[in-house]
Design an enzyme around this catalytic site. Structure first.
Site, PDB file in Angstrom:
ATOM      1  N   ARG A 144       0.837  -1.217   0.000  1.00  0.00           N
ATOM      2  CA  ARG A 144       0.000   0.000   0.000  1.00  0.00           C
ATOM      3  C   ARG A 144       0.860   1.250   0.000  1.00  0.00           C
ATOM      4  NH1 ARG A 144      -2.269  -4.727   2.479  1.00  0.00           N
ATOM      5  NH2 ARG A 144      -4.373  -4.868   1.669  1.00  0.00           N
ATOM      6  N   ASP A 173       0.540  -7.372  -2.706  1.00  0.00           N
ATOM      7  CA  ASP A 173      -0.859  -7.220  -2.311  1.00  0.00           C
ATOM      8  C   ASP A 173      -1.558  -6.399  -3.402  1.00  0.00           C
ATOM      9  OD1 ASP A 173      -3.283  -7.044  -0.746  1.00  0.00           O
ATOM     10  OD2 ASP A 173      -2.062  -7.324   1.039  1.00  0.00           O
ATOM     11  N   HIS A 252      -6.257 -11.138  -2.246  1.00  0.00           N
ATOM     12  CA  HIS A 252      -5.305 -10.016  -2.259  1.00  0.00           C
ATOM     13  C   HIS A 252      -4.415 -10.077  -3.501  1.00  0.00           C
ATOM     14  CE1 HIS A 252      -6.031  -8.204   1.751  1.00  0.00           C
ATOM     15  NE2 HIS A 252      -6.541  -9.393   1.979  1.00  0.00           N
ATOM     16  N   GLU A 310      -8.727 -13.492   3.651  1.00  0.00           N
ATOM     17  CA  GLU A 310      -9.752 -12.647   3.043  1.00  0.00           C
ATOM     18  C   GLU A 310     -10.018 -12.909   1.551  1.00  0.00           C
ATOM     19  OE1 GLU A 310      -9.724  -8.660   5.674  1.00  0.00           O
ATOM     20  OE2 GLU A 310      -7.994  -8.798   4.355  1.00  0.00           O
ATOM     21  N   TRP A 376      -4.767 -13.792  13.365  1.00  0.00           N
ATOM     22  CA  TRP A 376      -4.934 -12.328  13.353  1.00  0.00           C
ATOM     23  C   TRP A 376      -6.345 -11.896  13.714  1.00  0.00           C
ATOM     24  CZ3 TRP A 376      -7.759  -9.217   9.754  1.00  0.00           C
ATOM     25  CH2 TRP A 376      -8.380  -9.918   8.712  1.00  0.00           C
ATOM     26  N   PHE A 402      -0.576  -2.264  14.192  1.00  0.00           N
ATOM     27  CA  PHE A 402      -0.029  -0.916  14.349  1.00  0.00           C
ATOM     28  C   PHE A 402      -0.677   0.107  13.410  1.00  0.00           C
ATOM     29  CE2 PHE A 402       4.379  -2.680  15.806  1.00  0.00           C
ATOM     30  CZ  PHE A 402       3.802  -3.111  16.991  1.00  0.00           C
ATOM     31  N   ASP A 403      -1.622  -0.331  12.567  1.00  0.00           N
ATOM     32  CA  ASP A 403      -2.361   0.680  11.800  1.00  0.00           C
ATOM     33  C   ASP A 403      -3.477   1.276  12.665  1.00  0.00           C
ATOM     34  OD1 ASP A 403      -3.511  -1.866  11.695  1.00  0.00           O
ATOM     35  OD2 ASP A 403      -4.449  -1.541   9.744  1.00  0.00           O
ATOM     36  N   GLU A 451      -2.249   1.057   4.600  1.00  0.00           N
ATOM     37  CA  GLU A 451      -3.311   1.752   3.868  1.00  0.00           C
ATOM     38  C   GLU A 451      -3.333   3.246   4.175  1.00  0.00           C
ATOM     39  OE1 GLU A 451      -3.828  -1.154   5.306  1.00  0.00           O
ATOM     40  OE2 GLU A 451      -5.312  -2.356   4.251  1.00  0.00           O
TER      41      GLU A 451
HETATM   42  C1  ACM Z   1      -4.975  -9.333   7.533  1.00  0.00           C
HETATM   43  O1  ACM Z   1      -4.967  -8.365   8.314  1.00  0.00           O
HETATM   44  N1  ACM Z   1      -5.791  -9.308   6.470  1.00  0.00           N
HETATM   45  C2  ACM Z   1      -4.147 -10.493   7.735  1.00  0.00           C
END
Ligand code: ACM
Ligand code: ZN
Length: 517
Positions: A144, A173, A252, A310, A376, A402-403, A451
């Protein structure tokens, strides 16, 4: 705690001795009790030395398991812990280090370095130390926001000081592919570049944006050449940090599909899916295997992260290739296609002497036999994997992402709130894990998804000081963890890091420089 108390008493005695010796300037004084991560055992002994003097003292290093075992009598350490363990002594005349392996000696030197940098004077002391967990990691999302080599070196340097040992390199990604792959040049000549810099401007309404050819005026992006990776690996190896590359599949993959549309699922309307690799097509496996062969050649780490998170599976129910694969394999659920892909890629990895790690979605449809799960979405996936006899690395969003923002006023990084104390409070050895299963908990990791990251300084602001907490949770024995002490030490280390040019979050450091939208 008892040990720490004993050492506070010892520190007091030392201070009294130093004063009676007539040392005028005994404060500020670094002690092992200032270290992050806090060590297992420490004793402050009489005397002190200036940090400058310490830097020029002879270092007597002994790499011998037998010698180290004398200090470890009565302790039960695993093989990997012994490799990282060290005993050291700072006297006014020399630094003595005893370790079973060069890695332990390196950690001893990091302890000396940290004590020497946080104060002008260092207390004479002994330290006996080893890590609690085997995987003490940090993940950087390069897709990103592309940080580049110098940034990576800088973070590896801090990881080394913090005795972190795994760098998870999220190289590919949706918004950009960042690794040279000779067999598929469009991944870097095209999908490493986009017409706009910031992810949110590119991913308008989360639909995904365009890519442009390398060299297009104003293009944003970049990628690591094989030479760059070799240099990063050498830099990391010198610091006893392993690098685990991640190649995402089947989700992704917006960028892969943009470069090679034939890898996507076919849709009813005649179009193709934009986000996933088609798990039905044989060509997808040919692509993945060719990519992985180059990745295996490049990265010596026995582990490869294959993503797995995802993946949107709706199109798999209509894609003729997915449907044909389900029929031949006798599958009844689309989830089984994801599991099919991961298992097949795991077999391929095994053929090449590699093991896979995947995000916890790889549990869906059945876990590949030898996979390590990176948990996660909370810790449930990790617990399920342990129950099935698999290794786990915990990186739950609530503690390790950490985002997330560090104070309520901070601009929009993912709206959730993750202050330092919450990161510090994470306990990877969760209730319900039996003694026999404890070895399946490899450790934990802090993840920076980018992001919302606009500039490199901003990435650092999201990382620090929270990475300090990951270090202590990963290394320090649970009984030696202590939030008030850590908070004080983290504040001192934050100041040192700022002097070294790192951007470390502090309350009020939020909408800095008007960069933030
Ligand atoms: C993730 O945060 N999609 C692994
Ligand atoms: Zn398909």
């Amino acid at each position: 705690m008892k040990k720490l108390f004993k050492n506070f008493v010892a520190a007091g005695v030392c201070m009294a001795l130093a004063l009676s010796y007539g040392c005028k300037d005994v404060q500020p004084l670094s002690e092992p009790a200032d270290l992050i991560p806090a060590p297992v055992e420490m004793t402050v002994t009489p005397g002190s030395i200036s940090s400058e003097g310490l830097a020029s003292l002879p270092v007597k290093e002994k790499i011998s398991e037998k010698a180290l075992l004398r200090y470890l009598e009565g302790q039960e350490l695993t093989d990997w812990q012994i490799k990282s363990a060290y005993w050291m002594e700072i006297t006014p005349k020399c630094v003595k280090i005893v370790a079973a392996d060069e890695q332990g000696a390196y950690y001893a030197r990091q302890s000396v370095k940290m004590m020497a940098t946080i104060n002008d004077t260092v207390a004479c002391c002994t330290v006996l130390d080893w890590p609690r967990f085997q995987h003490r990691g940090f993940m950087l999302d390069e897709s990103r926001h592309y940080q580049g080599k110098e940034f990576v070196y800088k973070q590896l340097e801090m990881m080394a000081l913090l005795k972190l040992n795994c760098f998870h390199f999220h190289l590919v990604d949706n918004p950009g592919w960042r690794l040279q792959i000779d067999a598929y040049p469009r991944l870097t000549q095209f999908t490493a570049w986009r017409p706009v810099e910031y992810f949110w401007d590119w991913e308008v309404n989360e639909t995904g944006g365009d890519f442009v050819d390398e060299g297009t005026p104003g293009a944003y992006g970049g990628y690591y050449t094989k030479q760059d990776i070799a240099e990063i690996l050498a830099f990391a190896a010198e610091r006893h940090i392993e690098v685990i590359p991640e190649i995402e599949m089947p989700g992704h993959n917006y960028e892969t599909r943009a470069a090679y549309p034939e890898l996507a699922c076919s849709l009813k309307d005649g179009g193709t899916d934009k986000w996933e690799l088609c798990p039905g097509k044989e060509g997808t496996y040919e692509f993945l295997e060719n990519v992985l062969l180059e990745v295996f050649d490049l990265f010596p780490n026995p582990y490869i992260h294959i993503g797995g998170d995802e993946a949107g599976k709706d199109n798999w129910a209509v894609c003729p290739d997915c449907q044909a694969r389900m029929k031949t394999e006798g599958f009844t659920e689309v989830e089984q296609l994801q599991s099919y892909m991961i298992k097949r890629i795991e077999s391929f990895a095994h053929e090449h002497g590699k093991r896979i790690i995947g995000w916890d979605e790889i549990l869906e449809g059945g876990l590949a036999p030898d996979a390590t799960v990176m948990s996660w979405r909370g810790t449930e996936g990790g617990m399920k994997a342990i129950a099935q006899g698999h290794d786990v690395i915990f990186t739950p969003t609530q503690y390790c992402y950490f985002d997330y923002k560090q104070d309520e006023a901070q601009y929009k990084p993912v709206g959730k709130f993750l202050p330092l104390e919450k990161v510090y409070s994470f306990e990877p050895m969760l209730e319900g894990i039996s003694k026999e299963d404890e070895h399946h908990v490899l450790g934990l990791q802090g993840n920076l998804w980018t992001e919302h990251v606009l500039e490199d300084w901003h990435a650092e602001m999201q990382i620090y000081p929270r990475l300090f907490a990951i270090s202590e949770v990963g290394w320090t024995m649970a009984e030696n963890k202590d939030w008030p002490s850590f908070e004080r030490r983290a504040s001192v280390l934050s100041d040192v890091a700022r002097e070294w040019g790192y951007v470390v979050y502090r309350p009020g450091l939020t909408n800095a420089d008007g960069l933030v939208k």
